[in-house]
Structures are given as C-alpha cells and as structure tokens.
Design a protein around this motif. Structure first.
Motif, PDB file in Angstrom:
ATOM      1  N   ILE A 217      14.170  40.435   5.964  1.00  0.00           N
ATOM      2  CA  ILE A 217      15.351  40.262   5.103  1.00  0.00           C
ATOM      3  C   ILE A 217      15.125  41.006   3.785  1.00  0.00           C
ATOM      4  O   ILE A 217      14.047  40.918   3.196  1.00  0.00           O
ATOM      5  CB  ILE A 217      15.614  38.768   4.778  1.00  0.00           C
ATOM      6  N   LEU A 218      16.148  41.726   3.354  1.00  0.00           N
ATOM      7  CA  LEU A 218      16.177  42.260   1.991  1.00  0.00           C
ATOM      8  C   LEU A 218      17.309  41.565   1.247  1.00  0.00           C
ATOM      9  O   LEU A 218      18.461  41.623   1.682  1.00  0.00           O
ATOM     10  CB  LEU A 218      16.414  43.780   2.006  1.00  0.00           C
ATOM     11  N   VAL A 219      16.968  40.882   0.163  1.00  0.00           N
ATOM     12  CA  VAL A 219      17.992  40.288  -0.697  1.00  0.00           C
ATOM     13  C   VAL A 219      18.273  41.290  -1.804  1.00  0.00           C
ATOM     14  O   VAL A 219      17.384  41.605  -2.606  1.00  0.00           O
ATOM     15  CB  VAL A 219      17.504  38.955  -1.311  1.00  0.00           C
ATOM     16  N   ALA A 220      19.500  41.802  -1.837  1.00  0.00           N
ATOM     17  CA  ALA A 220      19.858  42.814  -2.838  1.00  0.00           C
ATOM     18  C   ALA A 220      21.008  42.289  -3.689  1.00  0.00           C
ATOM     19  O   ALA A 220      21.871  41.553  -3.193  1.00  0.00           O
ATOM     20  CB  ALA A 220      20.253  44.114  -2.147  1.00  0.00           C
ATOM     21  N   HIS A 221      21.003  42.683  -4.950  1.00  0.00           N
ATOM     22  CA  HIS A 221      21.980  42.124  -5.875  1.00  0.00           C
ATOM     23  C   HIS A 221      23.238  42.985  -5.981  1.00  0.00           C
ATOM     24  O   HIS A 221      23.196  44.141  -6.379  1.00  0.00           O
ATOM     25  CB  HIS A 221      21.316  41.878  -7.238  1.00  0.00           C
ATOM     26  N   ASN A 222      24.343  42.359  -5.619  1.00  0.00           N
ATOM     27  CA  ASN A 222      25.653  43.007  -5.531  1.00  0.00           C
ATOM     28  C   ASN A 222      26.452  42.687  -6.801  1.00  0.00           C
ATOM     29  O   ASN A 222      27.487  42.048  -6.755  1.00  0.00           O
ATOM     30  CB  ASN A 222      26.354  42.464  -4.261  1.00  0.00           C
ATOM     31  N   ALA A 223      25.930  43.176  -7.937  1.00  0.00           N
ATOM     32  CA  ALA A 223      26.513  42.807  -9.232  1.00  0.00           C
ATOM     33  C   ALA A 223      27.644  43.722  -9.664  1.00  0.00           C
ATOM     34  O   ALA A 223      28.414  43.375 -10.558  1.00  0.00           O
ATOM     35  CB  ALA A 223      25.423  42.807 -10.298  1.00  0.00           C
ATOM     36  N   VAL A 224      27.724  44.925  -9.058  1.00  0.00           N
ATOM     37  CA  VAL A 224      28.793  45.850  -9.460  1.00  0.00           C
ATOM     38  C   VAL A 224      29.484  46.440  -8.218  1.00  0.00           C
ATOM     39  O   VAL A 224      28.873  46.582  -7.166  1.00  0.00           O
ATOM     40  CB  VAL A 224      28.258  47.008 -10.355  1.00  0.00           C
ATOM     41  N   PRO A 225      30.780  46.791  -8.379  1.00  0.00           N
ATOM     42  CA  PRO A 225      31.531  47.341  -7.249  1.00  0.00           C
ATOM     43  C   PRO A 225      31.356  48.861  -7.118  1.00  0.00           C
ATOM     44  O   PRO A 225      30.696  49.509  -7.942  1.00  0.00           O
ATOM     45  CB  PRO A 225      32.969  46.991  -7.608  1.00  0.00           C
ATOM     46  N   LEU A 254      20.325  42.378   5.710  1.00  0.00           N
ATOM     47  CA  LEU A 254      20.590  42.596   4.283  1.00  0.00           C
ATOM     48  C   LEU A 254      21.438  41.434   3.777  1.00  0.00           C
ATOM     49  O   LEU A 254      22.515  41.162   4.322  1.00  0.00           O
ATOM     50  CB  LEU A 254      21.348  43.919   4.113  1.00  0.00           C
ATOM     51  N   VAL A 255      20.942  40.735   2.774  1.00  0.00           N
ATOM     52  CA  VAL A 255      21.684  39.624   2.170  1.00  0.00           C
ATOM     53  C   VAL A 255      22.125  40.053   0.777  1.00  0.00           C
ATOM     54  O   VAL A 255      21.285  40.396  -0.068  1.00  0.00           O
ATOM     55  CB  VAL A 255      20.804  38.351   2.101  1.00  0.00           C
ATOM     56  N   LEU A 256      23.431  40.049   0.544  1.00  0.00           N
ATOM     57  CA  LEU A 256      23.972  40.464  -0.752  1.00  0.00           C
ATOM     58  C   LEU A 256      24.236  39.235  -1.613  1.00  0.00           C
ATOM     59  O   LEU A 256      24.959  38.326  -1.204  1.00  0.00           O
ATOM     60  CB  LEU A 256      25.250  41.277  -0.553  1.00  0.00           C
ATOM     61  N   SER A 257      23.630  39.210  -2.788  1.00  0.00           N
ATOM     62  CA  SER A 257      23.708  38.034  -3.655  1.00  0.00           C
ATOM     63  C   SER A 257      23.994  38.477  -5.089  1.00  0.00           C
ATOM     64  O   SER A 257      24.414  39.612  -5.298  1.00  0.00           O
ATOM     65  CB  SER A 257      22.385  37.273  -3.534  1.00  0.00           C
ATOM     66  N   HIS A 258      23.764  37.555  -6.074  1.00  0.00           N
ATOM     67  CA  HIS A 258      24.088  37.861  -7.481  1.00  0.00           C
ATOM     68  C   HIS A 258      25.519  38.405  -7.539  1.00  0.00           C
ATOM     69  O   HIS A 258      25.816  39.421  -8.159  1.00  0.00           O
ATOM     70  CB  HIS A 258      23.107  38.886  -8.044  1.00  0.00           C
ATOM     71  N   ARG A 259      26.416  37.652  -6.857  1.00  0.00           N
ATOM     72  CA  ARG A 259      27.810  38.092  -6.757  1.00  0.00           C
ATOM     73  C   ARG A 259      28.533  37.712  -8.049  1.00  0.00           C
ATOM     74  O   ARG A 259      28.320  36.655  -8.605  1.00  0.00           O
ATOM     75  CB  ARG A 259      28.441  37.440  -5.534  1.00  0.00           C
ATOM     76  N   MET A 260      29.376  38.620  -8.527  1.00  0.00           N
ATOM     77  CA  MET A 260      30.028  38.409  -9.818  1.00  0.00           C
ATOM     78  C   MET A 260      31.536  38.579  -9.667  1.00  0.00           C
ATOM     79  O   MET A 260      32.015  39.028  -8.624  1.00  0.00           O
ATOM     80  CB  MET A 260      29.445  39.382 -10.851  1.00  0.00           C
ATOM     81  N   LEU A 261      32.293  38.231 -10.703  1.00  0.00           N
ATOM     82  CA  LEU A 261      33.753  38.290 -10.594  1.00  0.00           C
ATOM     83  C   LEU A 261      34.215  39.703 -10.245  1.00  0.00           C
ATOM     84  O   LEU A 261      35.213  39.894  -9.580  1.00  0.00           O
ATOM     85  CB  LEU A 261      34.408  37.798 -11.894  1.00  0.00           C
ATOM     86  N   ARG A 262      33.425  40.698 -10.686  1.00  0.00           N
ATOM     87  CA  ARG A 262      33.836  42.086 -10.421  1.00  0.00           C
ATOM     88  C   ARG A 262      33.529  42.523  -8.985  1.00  0.00           C
ATOM     89  O   ARG A 262      34.001  43.579  -8.555  1.00  0.00           O
ATOM     90  CB  ARG A 262      33.206  43.036 -11.433  1.00  0.00           C
ATOM     91  N   THR A 263      32.721  41.736  -8.235  1.00  0.00           N
ATOM     92  CA  THR A 263      32.471  42.087  -6.823  1.00  0.00           C
ATOM     93  C   THR A 263      33.060  41.063  -5.860  1.00  0.00           C
ATOM     94  O   THR A 263      33.349  41.397  -4.709  1.00  0.00           O
ATOM     95  CB  THR A 263      30.959  42.232  -6.532  1.00  0.00           C
ATOM     96  N   LEU A 264      33.264  39.828  -6.319  1.00  0.00           N
ATOM     97  CA  LEU A 264      33.857  38.801  -5.456  1.00  0.00           C
ATOM     98  C   LEU A 264      35.290  39.217  -5.078  1.00  0.00           C
ATOM     99  O   LEU A 264      36.036  39.691  -5.934  1.00  0.00           O
ATOM    100  CB  LEU A 264      33.871  37.446  -6.172  1.00  0.00           C
ATOM    101  N   GLY A 265      35.637  39.061  -3.828  1.00  0.00           N
ATOM    102  CA  GLY A 265      36.960  39.472  -3.344  1.00  0.00           C
ATOM    103  C   GLY A 265      36.997  40.926  -2.907  1.00  0.00           C
ATOM    104  O   GLY A 265      38.013  41.409  -2.411  1.00  0.00           O
ATOM    105  N   ARG A 266      35.887  41.643  -3.110  1.00  0.00           N
ATOM    106  CA  ARG A 266      35.852  43.064  -2.718  1.00  0.00           C
ATOM    107  C   ARG A 266      34.814  43.283  -1.611  1.00  0.00           C
ATOM    108  O   ARG A 266      34.235  44.366  -1.483  1.00  0.00           O
ATOM    109  CB  ARG A 266      35.547  43.926  -3.952  1.00  0.00           C
TER     110      ARG A 266
END
Ligand SMILES: [Zn+2]
Length: 294
Positions: A217-225, A254-266
């Motif tokens: 597993i790779l946990v990667a941070h999806n903080a920007v779109p 691949l697990v995408l985390s550190h989700r933010m308002l700018r990436t949530l819903g996208r």
C-alpha cells in the motif's frame, strides 16, 4: 544451539505470518469544514496498534473509536510538524496516565530549519520540566513516569535510511519536499508486507518512488486538484504526480488521503489523472477506513 535456531525459526515464522493492516484515523487536512480528522494512521500488527503515523486534530477521538490502546504502541512517526499532523499528541500522552502503558514510546520526525524546531526540540518545548507548555507531563521525559517518550530527529537525507528495526518491524525514512518545511516519508516493513506513507510533499525530490518500491500500500496525500498552481503545488502533489509515482514504485494499492475541500467531490477527475499512469487499485480514504494487507 538448538534453542537459538528454534527461536530464529519461530521468530521468522511469526513475522512472515503476521497479519498487517492499515487503518486511517484522519483522512482530512487542516481545514475544519471537511468533517474529517486531520492526518493520522495506524498500522495494526496481529491485532495490536504498534505504529502510529502522524496524529493531527481529531485523531485522538478516532484512536478511541477504533479500539486502539496506547499501551500497545511502540513508535510514532511524524511526517512533519505542522498542526494537522501533530496537534493531538499531548492528548494521547496525557491519556496514558489512566492506563498501564509503560516502557519507551519512540517518536521520530524531521530535523529543524529556520521555520521549524527539530523533533527533539518540539517534544521538549511541549513537555519538558521547567520549560514545556505542558510541563506537568514532564515526567514522561525525565525517567520518572512509567511511560517514557524518546524523541528522535531524522537528519535531512535523500538516501533511504533504516531508522528502526525491532520486534520484526523495520522502518525506513527519506526526505521529501514540502515547500520550506522539513518533511519525511516513511516505509514500514513487517515480514514480506509493506506500507509506505508519503506525508505532505510535492514530488520534487523524487525520493518516494524508490522508498515505496513494490509496497503493498502507498498512502499518498491528495491535498490539491488537477488544476492547482503556485504555492499549493510547491507543497503538494497534483494527482498526475501521485499516479506517476505509484506507477514507478509498482505499488499494489494506492490510498488517497489528506482530502481537502478543494479535492473532495473531484474524485472522478482525480482518479482519471492518476490512471494516466497507474493502473492498480485506487481507494479514497475516509476516517476509520481499514485495509488489510494480503
Ligand atoms: Zn497536512
């Protein structure tokens, strides 16, 4: 001699047959509107929460909710010292008073620069007798409490270093680029299973690809779109960069985390960007998401 070999055999057997899983405690970032705890993860090994990665705001409640126990914890890995990765540490340490937690709790994290203290300094500024903001918890540093915090600073290095190797848990670390803030990515190996954590980073050092090679597993941070620009991309990976790294590292999931308002819903757009390179399993993390390593 026989005893030595049988011990070796059983410890190897134990390690290879251990059940390992990742649990997300906090899948959010620093915003308060995302309805998520900030960055925090547990690695469960044979039913015990042995390793904690980051412990941002809200993580303490999630820690309780998933049944984790401070007495089972050996190591805390801080990817960097921003609030959304460290804020609940004092709450965790205080809670140990009401438990049977004892021995050493190791905390690893990055070195200092002019914007941040070193990890050892950070822990001292929080808890040290006479100086700390919460100096009433200083007995966890001076040898008098049952549970002793041992802080370790990891020097900046673009070469992968093994920082911890005990009880069948091997932890490797390497520096990653998170703007002006010293930051570390970690890989945890237990037997033949492995989980890698990017922390916050933008990919500029090209160190994560090697650290994460063949991870389960790779946990990667999806903080920007996809369309992020400027400062945001100096701090964080755009989804196509995450996809490229996951491909290079040939990770199984691949697990995408550190989700933010700018990436949530996208998520659909994000996944499409990741898919330009990476064809494996992609999951979007939520608080308490649980992934067993098979
Ligand atoms: Zn963050």
């Amino acid at each position: 001699m026989y005893k030595f070999f049988s011990l070796l055999f059983f410890s190897t057997l134990f390690t290879f047959s251990s059940t390992i899983s990742l649990q997300v405690l906090g899948s959010g970032g620093p915003e308060s509107g995302d309805k998520r705890a900030s960055s925090a993860y547990i690695i469960w090994i044979d039913g015990k929460n042995k390793v904690l990665i980051d412990f941002g705001g809200g993580a303490s409640l999630r820690f309780e909710e998933v049944g984790a126990k401070i007495e089972d914890l050996d190591v805390i890995l801080l990817t960097h010292l921003h609030v959304d990765h460290t804020a609940d540490l004092p709450a965790l340490l205080k809670s140990s008073f009401f438990t049977r937690a004892s021995g050493n709790l190791h905390i690893y994290g990055p070195e200092s620069n002019k914007f941040m203290p070193s990890t050892e300094d950070f822990i001292e500024r929080l808890f040290e007798n006479g100086n700390g903001a919460w100096q009433y918890l200083g007995d966890h540093l001076d040898g008098s409490a049952r549970l002793q915090v041992k802080a370790h600073t990891i020097d900046e290095s673009r070469n992968i270093k093994v920082i911890y190797h005990k009880h069948g848990i091997k932890i490797s670390a390497v520096s990653v680029h998170h703007g002006i803030i010293p930051a570390i990515a970690y890989r945890v190996d237990v037997g033949n299973k492995s989980i890698t954590f990017s922390g916050d980073m933008n990919g500029d050092y090209h160190t994560l690809e090697t650290l994460a090679l063949h991870s389960d597993i790779l946990v990667a941070h999806n903080a920007v779109p996809k369309d992020a620009k400027g400062v945001a991309t100096a701090l964080h990976m755009r989804p196509n960069i995450i996809g490229h790294i996951a491909k290079q590292a040939q990770v199984k999931k691949l697990v995408l985390s550190h989700r933010m308002l700018r990436t949530l819903g996208r998520e659909r757009e994000t996944k499409k960007e990741v898919r330009k390179y990476y064809k494996g399993v992609v999951k979007f993390a939520n608080d308490k998401s649980y992934y067993k390593v098979r």
